[in-house]
Design a protein around this motif. Structure first.
Motif, PDB file in Angstrom:
ATOM      1  N   SER A 398       0.836  -1.206   0.000  1.00  0.00           N
ATOM      2  CA  SER A 398       0.000   0.000   0.000  1.00  0.00           C
ATOM      3  C   SER A 398       0.868   1.252   0.000  1.00  0.00           C
ATOM      4  N   ALA A 399       1.966   1.210   0.757  1.00  0.00           N
ATOM      5  CA  ALA A 399       2.889   2.345   0.779  1.00  0.00           C
ATOM      6  C   ALA A 399       3.524   2.557  -0.592  1.00  0.00           C
ATOM      7  N   GLY A 400       3.857   1.459  -1.265  1.00  0.00           N
ATOM      8  CA  GLY A 400       4.424   1.570  -2.606  1.00  0.00           C
ATOM      9  C   GLY A 400       3.466   2.218  -3.591  1.00  0.00           C
ATOM     10  N   LEU A 401       2.186   1.888  -3.483  1.00  0.00           N
ATOM     11  CA  LEU A 401       1.191   2.516  -4.358  1.00  0.00           C
ATOM     12  C   LEU A 401       1.035   4.003  -4.047  1.00  0.00           C
ATOM     13  N   LEU A 402       1.170   4.364  -2.776  1.00  0.00           N
ATOM     14  CA  LEU A 402       1.156   5.786  -2.442  1.00  0.00           C
ATOM     15  C   LEU A 402       2.306   6.517  -3.130  1.00  0.00           C
ATOM     16  N   ALA A 403       3.474   5.884  -3.139  1.00  0.00           N
ATOM     17  CA  ALA A 403       4.630   6.501  -3.794  1.00  0.00           C
ATOM     18  C   ALA A 403       4.372   6.687  -5.289  1.00  0.00           C
ATOM     19  N   LEU A 404       3.774   5.689  -5.926  1.00  0.00           N
ATOM     20  CA  LEU A 404       3.423   5.826  -7.343  1.00  0.00           C
ATOM     21  C   LEU A 404       2.408   6.948  -7.550  1.00  0.00           C
ATOM     22  N   GLY A 405       1.462   7.047  -6.630  1.00  0.00           N
ATOM     23  CA  GLY A 405       0.466   8.109  -6.725  1.00  0.00           C
ATOM     24  C   GLY A 405       1.086   9.490  -6.617  1.00  0.00           C
ATOM     25  N   ILE A 406       2.097   9.621  -5.770  1.00  0.00           N
ATOM     26  CA  ILE A 406       2.786  10.909  -5.627  1.00  0.00           C
ATOM     27  C   ILE A 406       3.447  11.306  -6.943  1.00  0.00           C
ATOM     28  N   VAL A 407       4.138  10.353  -7.559  1.00  0.00           N
ATOM     29  CA  VAL A 407       4.809  10.637  -8.832  1.00  0.00           C
ATOM     30  C   VAL A 407       3.782  11.028  -9.896  1.00  0.00           C
ATOM     31  N   ALA A 408       2.690  10.272  -9.970  1.00  0.00           N
ATOM     32  CA  ALA A 408       1.667  10.566 -10.977  1.00  0.00           C
ATOM     33  C   ALA A 408       1.032  11.934 -10.740  1.00  0.00           C
ATOM     34  N   ALA A 409       0.849  12.302  -9.473  1.00  0.00           N
ATOM     35  CA  ALA A 409       0.208  13.580  -9.157  1.00  0.00           C
ATOM     36  C   ALA A 409       1.027  14.765  -9.657  1.00  0.00           C
ATOM     37  N   LEU A 410       2.338  14.595  -9.749  1.00  0.00           N
ATOM     38  CA  LEU A 410       3.191  15.682 -10.228  1.00  0.00           C
ATOM     39  C   LEU A 410       2.886  16.069 -11.669  1.00  0.00           C
ATOM     40  N   PHE A 411       2.304  15.153 -12.426  1.00  0.00           N
ATOM     41  CA  PHE A 411       2.056  15.397 -13.848  1.00  0.00           C
ATOM     42  C   PHE A 411       0.640  15.900 -14.136  1.00  0.00           C
ATOM     43  N   ILE A 412      -0.213  15.960 -13.126  1.00  0.00           N
ATOM     44  CA  ILE A 412      -1.573  16.451 -13.347  1.00  0.00           C
ATOM     45  C   ILE A 412      -1.527  17.950 -13.603  1.00  0.00           C
ATOM     46  N   ASP A 413      -2.173  18.370 -14.669  1.00  0.00           N
ATOM     47  CA  ASP A 413      -2.125  19.779 -15.069  1.00  0.00           C
ATOM     48  C   ASP A 413      -3.544  20.291 -15.289  1.00  0.00           C
ATOM     49  N   THR A 414      -3.991  21.161 -14.403  1.00  0.00           N
ATOM     50  CA  THR A 414      -5.357  21.682 -14.492  1.00  0.00           C
ATOM     51  C   THR A 414      -5.532  22.677 -15.633  1.00  0.00           C
ATOM     52  N   SER A 415      -4.438  23.113 -16.245  1.00  0.00           N
ATOM     53  CA  SER A 415      -4.570  24.028 -17.383  1.00  0.00           C
ATOM     54  C   SER A 415      -4.943  23.286 -18.661  1.00  0.00           C
ATOM     55  N   ARG A 416      -4.759  21.979 -18.674  1.00  0.00           N
ATOM     56  CA  ARG A 416      -5.127  21.166 -19.838  1.00  0.00           C
ATOM     57  C   ARG A 416      -6.570  20.706 -19.670  1.00  0.00           C
ATOM     58  N   THR A 417      -7.492  21.529 -20.063  1.00  0.00           N
ATOM     59  CA  THR A 417      -8.904  21.261 -19.827  1.00  0.00           C
ATOM     60  C   THR A 417      -9.586  20.735 -21.083  1.00  0.00           C
ATOM     61  N   VAL A 418     -10.719  20.109 -20.870  1.00  0.00           N
ATOM     62  CA  VAL A 418     -11.510  19.607 -21.994  1.00  0.00           C
ATOM     63  C   VAL A 418     -12.045  20.769 -22.825  1.00  0.00           C
ATOM     64  N   GLU A 419     -12.459  21.829 -22.165  1.00  0.00           N
ATOM     65  CA  GLU A 419     -12.970  22.991 -22.897  1.00  0.00           C
ATOM     66  C   GLU A 419     -11.875  23.624 -23.749  1.00  0.00           C
ATOM     67  N   ALA A 420     -10.632  23.617 -23.258  1.00  0.00           N
ATOM     68  CA  ALA A 420      -9.520  24.130 -24.066  1.00  0.00           C
ATOM     69  C   ALA A 420      -9.309  23.253 -25.296  1.00  0.00           C
ATOM     70  N   ASP A 421      -9.461  21.936 -25.120  1.00  0.00           N
ATOM     71  CA  ASP A 421      -9.354  21.031 -26.267  1.00  0.00           C
ATOM     72  C   ASP A 421     -10.439  21.320 -27.299  1.00  0.00           C
ATOM     73  N   GLU A 422     -11.656  21.570 -26.820  1.00  0.00           N
ATOM     74  CA  GLU A 422     -12.762  21.862 -27.738  1.00  0.00           C
ATOM     75  C   GLU A 422     -12.525  23.174 -28.482  1.00  0.00           C
ATOM     76  N   GLU A 423     -12.021  24.153 -27.774  1.00  0.00           N
ATOM     77  CA  GLU A 423     -11.737  25.436 -28.413  1.00  0.00           C
ATOM     78  C   GLU A 423     -10.629  25.290 -29.450  1.00  0.00           C
ATOM     79  N   ARG A 424      -9.616  24.502 -29.122  1.00  0.00           N
ATOM     80  CA  ARG A 424      -8.528  24.264 -30.067  1.00  0.00           C
ATOM     81  C   ARG A 424      -9.043  23.551 -31.314  1.00  0.00           C
ATOM     82  N   GLU A 425      -9.971  22.613 -31.116  1.00  0.00           N
ATOM     83  CA  GLU A 425     -10.536  21.884 -32.250  1.00  0.00           C
ATOM     84  C   GLU A 425     -11.337  22.805 -33.156  1.00  0.00           C
ATOM     85  N   ARG A 426     -12.067  23.739 -32.566  1.00  0.00           N
ATOM     86  CA  ARG A 426     -12.820  24.695 -33.377  1.00  0.00           C
ATOM     87  C   ARG A 426     -11.884  25.610 -34.161  1.00  0.00           C
TER      88      ARG A 426
END
Length: 460
Positions: A398-426
């Motif tokens: 379980s501790a090992g999975l927490l460590a993986l979760g920490i690494v993955a969390a570093l890459f989450i980017d709230t600026s990459r939104t679905v609405e931005a994707d839709e606007e880019r597509e338009r």
């Protein structure tokens, strides 16, 4: 008096109603564990049959995450949550009249259907009711009430059982759930513009634009864009959910078998970590919102809390495995759960930040990770205990999975939104925008304005 009334915002009344829903639904979810021994004795169930009753909830709960969220995006959270609450309220009430294992399994299955879509639908409800700067708090306080419901279920249900039997407990809780549905119908609307109690000033505070809700219902769900933006959040939620399910299912057994607590002590020491989680849920949402208000950097406000929460949980979980004193072990467990729950409101806020008007579907996608963890984690944990004779190995995994979760969390980017994707597509056209978005979704690079940047610079 008038001035006081003006300070009570309609969105805060709705938030209070949602807190009550989380509280009641969690009691309905875990009450079977408290009543289980009495049900088993009365109906003559085997351990396998009782286990089947327990597990009947988890599978529809996982399946209904995306379905419930999608339905709320399409038909509005008022209708969807009303139907779902009627299902789980009726299932809870009917459990008090169950006379066979088959009926118990069917009713627990129905409960999973009703509650499975509830939290994603509630998240969708916040899309047009909570401004960005209050979303973390909203998710934190609602999940605090959920944990509080889990913590008080044993004494609450046992008190009713002593007074009238286990059947009365389910009947009363079912009635309470149905009464909440009536309250929800009276108070909630899908958007501020549909609510006569909302002032123009509050609408401006929320940031709602007239017609947003109706326009969102008419749009097709961008499944590919949602998967592209939410898969990493789903993985982090899986890592979080793995350890949470350990607490919810194996904590009493661990304290009794590995730490030597008797039955009287179990009631207190099982509740302590859950109560610590109540504080963590509230604090995580508040801190994330404050960070956003202070810095104006949404990604930093979300990721910093995720990393701190999972990191703190990991730091306290590791020494808990080796410490000899049972009381110290409980303190470490409580501290670990406190930090673990700090991440929960942020995880539930991310679908709002990233998916916006598709937050119901996105929330369902994210919580599918939690649902899968719920199906796998308790079984794997038990298997490892049986084959190693110790709780240490499963806790370390379980501790090992927490460590993986920490690494993955570093890459989450709230600026990459679905609405931005839709606007880019338009703007660029489907093919060119799709290729751009594919590169942009890779966690190893971030492509913005045709410039490569380091992915771990999440504090910007």
């Amino acid at each position: 008096m008038k001035q006081h009334a003006q300070r009570v915002k309609t969105r805060h009344i709705i938030l209070a109603v949602m807190c009550l829903m989380y509280f009641i639904s969690y009691i309905d979810r875990v009450n079977i564990a408290v009543a289980g021994p009495l049900i088993r004795h009365e109906m003559g169930l085997s351990a396998v049959q009782l286990g089947l009753v327990f597990s009947a909830f988890a599978y529809p709960y996982a399946v209904m995450q995306i379905i419930g969220g999608w339905l709320s995006d399409k038909f509005g959270p008022k209708l969807v949550l009303t139907v779902l609450s009627l299902i789980w309220g009726a299932a809870t009430l009917a459990t008090g009249f169950a006379g066979s294992v088959a009926m118990l399994v069917a009713l627990r299955f129905a409960l999973g259907v009703g509650e499975g879509g509830a939290f994603p639908t509630a998240t969708r409800a916040f899309t047009y009711w909570m401004p960005v700067g209050e979303r973390g708090f909203a998710q934190g306080i609602t999940h605090s009430f959920a944990r509080l419901g889990g913590a008080i279920t044993p004494p609450l249900v046992l008190a009713v059982v002593v007074a009238g039997g286990w059947r009365d407990a389910f009947i009363l809780l079912g009635i309470a759930s149905l009464m909440w549905t009536v309250l929800y119908l009276f108070v909630f609307t899908n958007s501020p513009e549909q609510n006569r109690r909302v002032t123009p000033e509050e609408t401006a505070e929320i940031g709602y634009c007239k017609g947003d809700c109706d326009r969102a219902k008419r749009q097709a769900t961008p499944w590919r864009k949602l998967v592209r933006r939410m898969w990493l959040v789903t993985f982090v939620d899986f890592c979080y959910g793995w350890l949470l399910w350990v607490y919810l299912t194996w904590l009493p057994s661990y304290l009794k078998e590995s730490r030597g607590f008797d039955l009287k002590q179990l009631a207190l020491f099982t509740a302590l970590p859950l109560l610590a989680g109540v504080v963590g849920d509230t604090l995580g949402g508040v801190v994330s919102d404050r960070l956003y208000k202070w810095t104006g950097r949404l990604r930093f406000a979300r990721c910093a809390v995720l990393v701190t929460g999972m990191g703190g949980s990991l730091i306290f979980l590791l020494p808990m495995v080796s410490v000899a004193n049972p009381m110290v072990a409980v303190l470490f467990l409580s501290a670990s759960f406190f930090f673990l729950e700090i991440t929960n409101p942020v995880l539930w806020t991310l679908p709002l930040d990233i998916a916006g008007k598709y937050a119901g579907t996105a929330g369902g996608m994210m919580n599918t990770g939690f649902g899968i963890a719920g199906m796998v984690s308790p079984v794997v944990f038990g298997y490892l205990i049986q084959h190693t004779g110790s709780y240490n190995v499963p806790f370390l995994i379980s501790a090992g999975l927490l460590a993986l979760g920490i690494v993955a969390a570093l890459f989450i980017d709230t600026s990459r939104t679905v609405e931005a994707d839709e606007e880019r597509e338009r703007r660029m056209g489907p093919e060119e925008a799709g290729a751009f978005a594919f590169l942009d979704s890779m966690p190893t690079v971030q492509l913005e304005r045709h410039t490569l940047r380091r992915p771990l610079r999440w504090w910007r």
